[in-house]
Structure formats: structure tokens, C-alpha cells
Write an enzyme that holds these catalytic residues in place. Sequence first.
Site, PDB file in Angstrom:
ATOM      1  CG  HIS A  96     -68.372 -33.139 -50.742  1.00 56.64           C
ATOM      2  ND1 HIS A  96     -69.434 -32.845 -49.820  1.00 56.64           N
ATOM      3  CD2 HIS A  96     -67.252 -34.041 -50.623  1.00 56.64           C
ATOM      4  CE1 HIS A  96     -68.875 -33.921 -49.077  1.00 56.64           C
ATOM      5  NE2 HIS A  96     -68.314 -34.458 -48.820  1.00 56.64           N
ATOM      6  CD  GLU A  97     -65.289 -36.667 -53.347  1.00 60.43           C
ATOM      7  OE1 GLU A  97     -63.975 -36.327 -52.833  1.00 60.43           O
ATOM      8  OE2 GLU A  97     -66.726 -36.200 -52.556  1.00 60.43           O
ATOM      9  CG  HIS A 119     -61.943 -33.857 -49.301  1.00 62.63           C
ATOM     10  ND1 HIS A 119     -62.930 -33.372 -48.049  1.00 62.63           N
ATOM     11  CD2 HIS A 119     -63.354 -34.572 -49.381  1.00 62.63           C
ATOM     12  CE1 HIS A 119     -63.679 -34.148 -47.169  1.00 62.63           C
ATOM     13  NE2 HIS A 119     -64.397 -34.885 -48.811  1.00 62.63           N
ATOM     14  CG  ASP A 171     -65.662 -36.000 -45.594  1.00 61.54           C
ATOM     15  OD1 ASP A 171     -65.370 -36.895 -46.299  1.00 61.54           O
ATOM     16  OD2 ASP A 171     -66.780 -35.473 -46.266  1.00 61.54           O
TER      17      ASP A 171
END
Length: 376
Positions: free
Chosen positions: A67-68, A71, A165
Amino acid sequence: MKGSVRMGRVLGVPLRLHWTVPLLVVLFGYGLGSRTLPAGVPDQSNATYTLAGLAGALLLLASLLAHEAAHAVTARRKGIPVKSITLWALGGMTEMDRPRAADAAFLVAVSGPLTSLIVGAAAFGAGIGLDAISSWQVPAAVLLWLGWVNGLLAVFNLLPAAPLDGGRVVQAVMWWRTGDRDRAERAAARSGQVLGMLLIAVGWISVLYGVWSGLWLAVIGFFVLIVAGAERQRARMAPALRGVRAADAMSTPVETCQDWLTVERCIEDVALRAHHSMLPVIDFGGHPSGLLHLPRLARIPAQQRETLRARDVATPLSQGATCAPDDLLEDVLEKLSPGSGMRILVIEGQRLVGIITARDISRIVQRHALRGTEGR
């Protein structure tokens, strides 16, 4: 983030693990191995449940990293410098510079939840397929659990409140439609504060009714509330700081302490009459070499103050915040490390020319408000 250690790099981005990560693994591993799996796949050995719970928790940690990383990759593709990825008990955070355009902010924000949805769908599909074609019920159950958790993670992150988010997505859309970034940031931060208070309230009510998992929800709410408050404050200050140079904000002259003085001499000659809780130290050439924090000086035993030098207890200059006189204050504050405090040394060449503190920032904001141009 304080309390984290560097653990290599992911796609070229420094990866840090907070000390609470093992707690995350233990809590989720225990919950999965002691309750979820025995309820879904009964009559297995304790060793099987324990190993499966640990594997599921580690897979969840890997999905948080994905997930990170999404980004970070999206930000770098949009030309946004990425400083680090940190995993901790409440998930993860990617430290990066602020996007310069609304479309970049939108893509960076949406990439994380989208990745969680993809990971969740893949895990859920793999779990269904494995359960249908084999007798590996426990691995299938772990994958199904991982799919559900990632789906919930994506949905929670899409709530329209900063710093989640979803708040970033709403902020980017509002910024694009109105052209007013500050207004968009304030609105997203207000939503974050409301969400944080709601999570805290729901969490404590759950605890009062005996649902102890509500404590975790309250902790998340407290974190959201604190971060959203800080972001709202930053958004309110942004119009006042825009275009202001460090030289226009700094205080002069700067009280300094020679780094060869003993701690006793430093306290008697300089610290007792200092106006700030931090003193720059200078070397024989008059160049700044470090920072002295007065609370740390006060903790030094009296018998050591005659032998220790100021340089022995000073924080190296490389660990403090510095800038040049012509640097824009907004950019300087953006790059300020979370643990460095609001004290910035202004250095021209190798010469200390000023210091910027929270009081200096407050003065600029107040002057801006008196002109009647502060954003509301």
C-alpha cells in the site's frame, strides 16, 4: 518517526520499521490463530493455528508495505521526492514532499487504496480457488482473511477525512475545482478532526460494553485527530508564509556558546540569560558546529559540568534544521523533520546570521491577519 529503525530500501525508497511493528504482528497473529481460524477451520492442532496466524500477520504486514510502496512509486513518477516509508502499529506512512498539482495529489492518494483492493481481491480469489481444488483448508482460510482485511483497509482509508487517503482524494478534487489549495486542505483537515472524535467516541463506548477491540479504534481516532489538527494549523498558516524568505522571519542577533567552554561556564555565561531553549555552539573559527538543548544541560550532574565541554553534549549540526537566508520559509518548514522542533538556524556560507523559532512564525501569521488577508 521517532522509535523507528532503518531496514533497507524498497524500490529505492528507505524503509523504516517502528518498534510497534512486532506488536502489530503479535496482535493480529494471535487474533487470527486463536479465534478466527479455529472458528472457521476446527479440529486442527495448536501448532497449525499458531504458524498460520503468524503467516497471516506477516502477509498483512507485506500488504501494508505494498500500500505504502504504491504511494511512493506514484509520487516518484509525478516528480515528487519521497524520503521514506515507515511501517508501524497503525499501518504505514510515506514521507514525501507536497504535490505541486492537484492531479498528482489525486493519483498519489488513490494509488494506496487501489493497491489494497487489488491485493485483497487477489488473496480472496486465491483463497476460494485453493479451498475448491485442494484440502489445504487452513492456508485457504488465511488467504480469505487477508482478502477481507485488505478490503476493509481500503474502505477505511477512503473515508473522506485527512490524513486518510480518502481525505487526500477529496482535498485534491476540491483543489482542482476551486483552485484554492489552502481551502481544500482546511476542509479535509476539519473532516479528519470530526472523524477522529467519532472514532474515539465509538471506541470508548465499545470498551464500556466489554468490546476491548474498541480500544484500538480509539487509538486510531486519537492519531487521526492529532494529525488532522496539525494539518489544519499548517493550512491556516500557509497564506501568511507564502513568499516569505528565511531572512525576513529570522531573529537577530543570535546568542551562541563557544564549543570549547565547559558546561559550567556555558551555563553561567550564556544559558542563564538565553532567550531560547536551544543554543547554537560555534567553533574556534566562529562557524556553527552544533546545538545545545538547555533541558539537556540541566540534567547533567554538577560533578560533570566542570569536565564536560559544550561540544561533548551538543547535538551535531547535521541533525538540526538549517537553511540559507534566501530560502523560502514555506519550503523550509515543509522539509523540517518531525522531531527537530521549530528552531531553524539561518546560515550564510559558514556564518550563523539568524534563528527562526515558533515565536517568529507566530509573529508573521499575526501580521498577516492584521492586514485582513488571512484565509478562513
